[in-house]
Design a protein around this motif. Structure first.
Motif, short mmCIF file in Angstrom:
data_model
loop_
_atom_site.label_atom_id
_atom_site.label_comp_id
_atom_site.label_asym_id
_atom_site.label_seq_id
_atom_site.Cartn_x
_atom_site.Cartn_y
_atom_site.Cartn_z
N ASP A 1 1.36 -6.97 10.81
CA ASP A 1 2.65 -7.48 11.30
C ASP A 1 3.70 -6.40 11.23
O ASP A 1 3.95 -5.83 10.15
N PRO A 2 4.36 -6.09 12.36
CA PRO A 2 5.43 -5.11 12.31
C PRO A 2 6.68 -5.71 11.66
O PRO A 2 6.83 -6.92 11.57
N ARG B 1 -3.42 -9.87 -3.05
CA ARG B 1 -2.66 -9.73 -1.80
C ARG B 1 -1.93 -11.05 -1.56
O ARG B 1 -2.49 -12.13 -1.74
N LYS B 2 -0.70 -10.97 -1.12
CA LYS B 2 0.09 -12.18 -0.91
C LYS B 2 -0.42 -12.98 0.28
O LYS B 2 -0.26 -14.18 0.35
N SER B 3 -1.03 -12.25 1.24
CA SER B 3 -1.62 -12.91 2.40
C SER B 3 -2.67 -11.97 2.97
O SER B 3 -2.81 -10.82 2.52
N SER B 4 -3.41 -12.43 3.99
CA SER B 4 -4.47 -11.61 4.57
C SER B 4 -3.90 -10.37 5.25
O SER B 4 -4.60 -9.38 5.43
N LYS B 5 -2.63 -10.43 5.66
CA LYS B 5 -2.00 -9.29 6.33
C LYS B 5 -1.06 -8.51 5.41
O LYS B 5 -0.44 -7.54 5.83
N SER B 6 -0.98 -8.94 4.16
CA SER B 6 -0.14 -8.23 3.20
C SER B 6 -0.79 -6.90 2.83
O SER B 6 -1.99 -6.84 2.55
#
Length: 379
Positions: free
Chosen positions: A68-69, A202-207
């Protein structure tokens, strides 16, 4: 093994490669200002500005786009204008929080001994604002598959960070599994044998950043009353100089520390700190007999923050200040551990097993991050 230096003016840690980079534990990919002159603005506008641009169909480009940008950065969805011959990405300066549209490309340079073509973003030099003068970009050391350690061949999915507290001496970054030796006190001691471990989350899969959990914070063994602490994630950052706490956590720590140091004379507080103490006439090298701050991690192991990592020496009057910052009540992360608290601590990032190894201060063991034994390199 890579040398790491503390920048004297910004306190940011930087690695000594060509070009020089600051270290960012949260960046999706490495970037530097490789736009070739006379193209000054951006690689996007003139493709000749980048040496080896990747196409938008390349799997590495798709990897970069999976993260995520920053919502405040410009969109990279410009293939309708430029076609698929380039891989546009948004590049962020983690200090100024400014970002630019740039282009992913392959780069070899001084990384050639590793036997790889390194993927990085080619950003305009205007993005260097607020970084140290001799730094030309940002090296990603995050969970990203495009991060600096993960792109290098012949190493495991692990790295170690040992930052120095002085701009005159080099710390060290190890890529791989060790062993790790330091001088002079225990020249044959592998640092791995003294590490404590806690899960790294990790806070999320994209963190992309590194987080741990804490059970409690204590001062000299006395717990601070923080009912919600176990539900909070604690972030590690190499672009934040001092550990920053949400206001409720900061106020509790500040109050407890004031009580624990009530017998030490106060000095005038010096920004950005709120508490400074005077040195005793009997103190040696401005050392203060202040209590330890203990971070009990999720695993039950304690990361001890002694005075070397809790008190920053003042620029005048031989005082020292509590080196924790009130981040306000609306911060994204309740606790962000900054570089001052990491200095002369050996941190082993085991991405393969998702755990963090930590030593507490090496100074208490008679060595320091500037004392890495380069004659006994990791295998």
């Amino acid at each position: 093994m890579i040398l790491a230096y503390k920048d004297a003016s910004t306190s940011l840690p930087r690695i000594h490669l060509w070009p020089n980079y600051i270290i960012d534990l949260d960046a999706p990919f490495t970037w530097n200002d490789c736009v070739e002159r006379p193209f000054e603005d951006t690689c996007i506008e003139f493709k000749k500005g980048c040496r080896s641009p990747l196409s938008c169909s390349n799997h590495l480009c798709k990897e970069a786009h999976s993260y995520d940008p920053n919502p405040n950065c410009p969109s990279f969805n410009i293939t309708t204008k430029y076609g698929c011959n380039i891989c546009p990405v948004t590049t962020l300066n983690p200090v100024s929080n400014k970002c630019k549209l740039s282009q992913l490309n392959t780069y070899t340079g001084r990384l050639r001994p590793f036997g790889i073509r390194f993927v990085s973003s080619c950003a305009p030099s205007s993005l260097l604002s607020s970084l140290p003068k001799d730094v030309r970009g940002v090296a990603a050391f995050s969970w990203s598959n495009l991060a600096f350690p993960r792109q290098l061949s012949r190493v495991t999915d692990k790295f170690a960070l040992c930052l120095t507290n002085s701009s005159g001496y080099a710390g060290v970054i190890y890529l791989g599994d060790g062993p790790f030796y330091f001088t002079p006190t225990f020249p044959n001691l592998d640092i791995r044998t003294i590490l404590s471990y806690t899960p790294m989350i990790r806070k999320s899969s994209k963190s992309l950043g590194y987080y741990i959990k804490l059970n409690r914070i204590s001062i000299n063994g006395t717990p601070i009353h923080l009912p919600s602490l176990k539900s909070e994630s604690v972030k590690l950052s190499t672009v934040v100089p001092y550990t920053t706490l949400r206001s409720d956590i900061y106020n509790a720590l500040f109050t407890a520390f004031i009580k624990a140091t009530k017998d030490i004379p106060r000095a005038i507080a010096e920004s950005p700190f709120n508490l400074c103490l005077k040195a005793s006439v009997r103190s040696v090298h401005y050392r203060f007999h202040v209590p330890n701050i203990e971070l009990e991690t999720e695993s039950g192991k304690v990361w001890t923050i002694s005075q070397d990592n809790s008190m920053e020496r003042s620029t005048w009057n031989g005082a020292a200040c509590l080196a924790f910052i009130d981040g306000g009540s609306r911060v994204e992360d309740a606790i962000v551990i900054g570089t001052f608290q990491m200095e002369n601590n050996f941190l082993f990032f085991d991405l393969e097993n998702q755990k963090l190894g930590f030593s507490s201060s090496l100074l208490a063991r008679g060595t320091a991050c500037s004392s890495a034994n380069f004659t006994q390199s990791p295998q």
